[in-house]
Design an enzyme around this catalytic site. Structure first.
Site, PDB file in Angstrom:
ATOM      1  N   MET A  86     -13.106 -15.960 -28.236  1.00  0.00           N
ATOM      2  CA  MET A  86     -13.992 -14.928 -27.689  1.00  0.00           C
ATOM      3  C   MET A  86     -14.551 -15.379 -26.340  1.00  0.00           C
ATOM      4  SD  MET A  86     -15.754 -12.877 -30.744  1.00  0.00           S
ATOM      5  CE  MET A  86     -17.180 -13.897 -30.977  1.00  0.00           C
ATOM      6  N   GLU A 110     -14.854 -27.492 -24.946  1.00  0.00           N
ATOM      7  CA  GLU A 110     -13.857 -28.489 -25.369  1.00  0.00           C
ATOM      8  C   GLU A 110     -13.296 -28.189 -26.770  1.00  0.00           C
ATOM      9  OE1 GLU A 110     -11.615 -31.070 -24.334  1.00  0.00           O
ATOM     10  OE2 GLU A 110     -12.676 -30.384 -22.562  1.00  0.00           O
ATOM     11  N   GLY A 111     -14.095 -27.539 -27.625  1.00  0.00           N
ATOM     12  CA  GLY A 111     -13.596 -27.173 -28.966  1.00  0.00           C
ATOM     13  C   GLY A 111     -12.392 -26.250 -28.851  1.00  0.00           C
ATOM     14  N   HIS A 112     -12.520 -25.203 -28.031  1.00  0.00           N
ATOM     15  CA  HIS A 112     -11.394 -24.295 -27.813  1.00  0.00           C
ATOM     16  C   HIS A 112     -10.207 -25.041 -27.188  1.00  0.00           C
ATOM     17  CE1 HIS A 112     -14.897 -21.350 -27.245  1.00  0.00           C
ATOM     18  NE2 HIS A 112     -14.252 -20.846 -28.272  1.00  0.00           N
ATOM     19  N   GLN A 168     -16.335  -7.188 -35.319  1.00  0.00           N
ATOM     20  CA  GLN A 168     -16.956  -8.210 -36.171  1.00  0.00           C
ATOM     21  C   GLN A 168     -18.473  -8.332 -35.952  1.00  0.00           C
ATOM     22  OE1 GLN A 168     -14.300 -11.146 -34.355  1.00  0.00           O
ATOM     23  NE2 GLN A 168     -16.002 -12.577 -34.268  1.00  0.00           N
ATOM     24  N   LYS A 190     -14.284 -25.917 -37.491  1.00  0.00           N
ATOM     25  CA  LYS A 190     -15.697 -25.597 -37.275  1.00  0.00           C
ATOM     26  C   LYS A 190     -16.087 -24.336 -38.051  1.00  0.00           C
ATOM     27  CE  LYS A 190     -19.549 -24.648 -34.714  1.00  0.00           C
ATOM     28  NZ  LYS A 190     -19.674 -23.224 -34.882  1.00  0.00           N
ATOM     29  N   ASP A 191     -15.166 -23.348 -38.020  1.00  0.00           N
ATOM     30  CA  ASP A 191     -15.427 -22.102 -38.743  1.00  0.00           C
ATOM     31  C   ASP A 191     -14.582 -22.125 -40.010  1.00  0.00           C
ATOM     32  OD1 ASP A 191     -17.156 -20.664 -36.695  1.00  0.00           O
ATOM     33  OD2 ASP A 191     -15.434 -21.298 -35.517  1.00  0.00           O
ATOM     34  N   GLN A 206     -13.687 -18.926 -41.873  1.00  0.00           N
ATOM     35  CA  GLN A 206     -12.747 -18.132 -41.075  1.00  0.00           C
ATOM     36  C   GLN A 206     -11.326 -18.678 -41.223  1.00  0.00           C
ATOM     37  OE1 GLN A 206     -13.410 -16.592 -36.908  1.00  0.00           O
ATOM     38  NE2 GLN A 206     -12.307 -18.448 -36.409  1.00  0.00           N
ATOM     39  N   ARG A 243     -22.376 -20.128 -28.692  1.00  0.00           N
ATOM     40  CA  ARG A 243     -23.769 -19.707 -28.839  1.00  0.00           C
ATOM     41  C   ARG A 243     -24.760 -20.848 -28.592  1.00  0.00           C
ATOM     42  NH1 ARG A 243     -21.502 -16.095 -32.941  1.00  0.00           N
ATOM     43  NH2 ARG A 243     -21.959 -13.929 -32.383  1.00  0.00           N
TER      44      ARG A 243
HETATM   45  P1  AMP Z   1     -14.689 -18.376 -30.927  1.00  0.00           P
HETATM   46  O1  AMP Z   1     -14.433 -18.228 -29.463  1.00  0.00           O
HETATM   47  O2  AMP Z   1     -16.047 -18.877 -31.257  1.00  0.00           O
HETATM   48  O3  AMP Z   1     -14.278 -17.146 -31.705  1.00  0.00           O
HETATM   49  O4  AMP Z   1     -13.714 -19.534 -31.441  1.00  0.00           O
HETATM   50  C1  AMP Z   1     -12.335 -19.498 -31.205  1.00  0.00           C
HETATM   51  C2  AMP Z   1     -11.691 -20.630 -31.963  1.00  0.00           C
HETATM   52  O5  AMP Z   1     -12.242 -21.874 -31.547  1.00  0.00           O
HETATM   53  C3  AMP Z   1     -11.901 -20.551 -33.483  1.00  0.00           C
HETATM   54  O6  AMP Z   1     -10.710 -20.946 -34.130  1.00  0.00           O
HETATM   55  C4  AMP Z   1     -13.007 -21.558 -33.708  1.00  0.00           C
HETATM   56  O7  AMP Z   1     -13.007 -22.100 -35.004  1.00  0.00           O
HETATM   57  C5  AMP Z   1     -12.646 -22.615 -32.675  1.00  0.00           C
HETATM   58  N1  AMP Z   1     -13.792 -23.478 -32.353  1.00  0.00           N
HETATM   59  C6  AMP Z   1     -15.029 -23.070 -31.985  1.00  0.00           C
HETATM   60  N2  AMP Z   1     -15.841 -24.148 -31.817  1.00  0.00           N
HETATM   61  C7  AMP Z   1     -15.078 -25.244 -32.089  1.00  0.00           C
HETATM   62  C8  AMP Z   1     -15.342 -26.656 -32.099  1.00  0.00           C
HETATM   63  N3  AMP Z   1     -16.540 -27.154 -31.791  1.00  0.00           N
HETATM   64  N4  AMP Z   1     -14.326 -27.481 -32.419  1.00  0.00           N
HETATM   65  C9  AMP Z   1     -13.105 -26.989 -32.735  1.00  0.00           C
HETATM   66  N5  AMP Z   1     -12.802 -25.683 -32.742  1.00  0.00           N
HETATM   67  C10 AMP Z   1     -13.775 -24.819 -32.426  1.00  0.00           C
END
Ligand code: AMP
Length: 279
Positions: A30, A35-37, A61, A149-150, A153, A187
């Protein structure tokens, strides 16, 4: 890196890629990339020939009272970050190409969408199932990468592709954290300076709870203690704190090994999510 906004252009590009038998990896996001993404992009790159990332704030959602309008949008810097990690294609669908006027299809996941995070956000996982199904149908990737992390999901996306026979392999990547342990999340940008000092306590409390459980402390006592400590350390409320096994069944007494502690707590106006595997 190619940036594609409409389905027709994407289909044309994908046709060429598919004709050359290349493996397509897909990372849906989104935006407000961190760095997670990017760690998921790296996993996709390691497992495929072409990596497609998407940026789409999925209105399906969000409930009416939630932060759809104010959700952080940082497209320019997101694209730079994707480019720096060698994403091949970024797909940024326009809202009305995904949900054109008159769109009325829904997906109902059943009870799994109404527990843990779903208890607080009953529309959330059905909305995720809808957008994921649409993106999987549009892109038809060989694999797609999601973050641990999720945790709920990830479990639900695996269930969705299994139950709808969607031919995509789901890979998962570990939670990427700040040095202080705070799980990276878009967030987190909502947190004030003061709250950023408190936020790492969430993960610290998970680690502590895990260690106590591994020492065979009583589950009820550990959860109650964790809740008390979070509230004492500046969190406004604890939204849920649960232990779930690999089938997402709630665990009270039986073996806790290989299960996860899931937590969500509110700090100021921001709800933080995290989880830890017990092993
Ligand atoms: P989002 O943009 O929040 O919908 O997340 C997109 C993807 O990035 C989802 O698969 C999340 O689980 C993953 N994600 C978000 N935060 C992290 C994180 N800190 N470490 C690893 N993956 C993450």
């Amino acid at each position: 890196m190619q940036i594609i906004k409409n389905i027709k252009d994407l289909k044309k590009t994908l046709e060429k890629i598919k004709n050359s038998n290349k493996i397509i990896g897909f990372v849906p996001t989104m935006g407000c990339i961190h760095e997670g993404h990017l760690s998921l992009i790296d996993i996709s790159k390691q497992n495929s020939d072409i990596t497609i990332a998407s940026i789409f704030v999925n209105k399906a959602q969000f409930a009416a009272h939630e932060d759809l309008e104010s959700y952080p949008r940082e497209q320019e810097s997101d694209l730079k970050k994707f480019e720096s990690r060698n994403v091949d294609i970024t797909y940024i669908p326009e809202d009305n190409s995904i949900y054109p006027e008159g769109f009325s299809t829904s997906i109902s996941l059943g009870d799994i969408a109404l527990v843990s995070e779903g208890k607080l956000r009953p529309q959330f996982f059905n909305g995720i199932a809808l957008i994921m199904t649409k993106l999987f149908m549009i892109i038809q990737p060989n694999l797609s990468v999601f973050g641990e992390k999720d945790f709920q999901q990830l479990f639900i996306v695996r269930k969705l592709v299994r139950e709808l026979n969607i031919p995509v392999k789901i890979l998962n990547g570990p939670t990427i954290r700040e040095v202080n342990g705070l799980a990276m999340a878009s967030r987190n940008t909502y947190l004030s300076e003061e709250e950023l000092k408190i936020a790492p306590f969430l993960y610290k409390s998970l680690v502590e709870a895990k260690n106590c459980l591994l020492k065979n402390d009583n589950i009820g006592d550990v959860l109650a203690r964790t809740k008390k400590e979070l509230l004492n350390n500046g969190f406004k409320s604890l939204d849920y704190l649960e232990i779930r096994d690999s089938n997402f069944k709630l665990i009270n007494k039986a073996s806790i090994n290989n299960s996860h502690i899931l937590i969500s707590a509110t700090l100021g106006k921001t709800r933080l999510l995290d989880n830890i595997r017990i092993e």
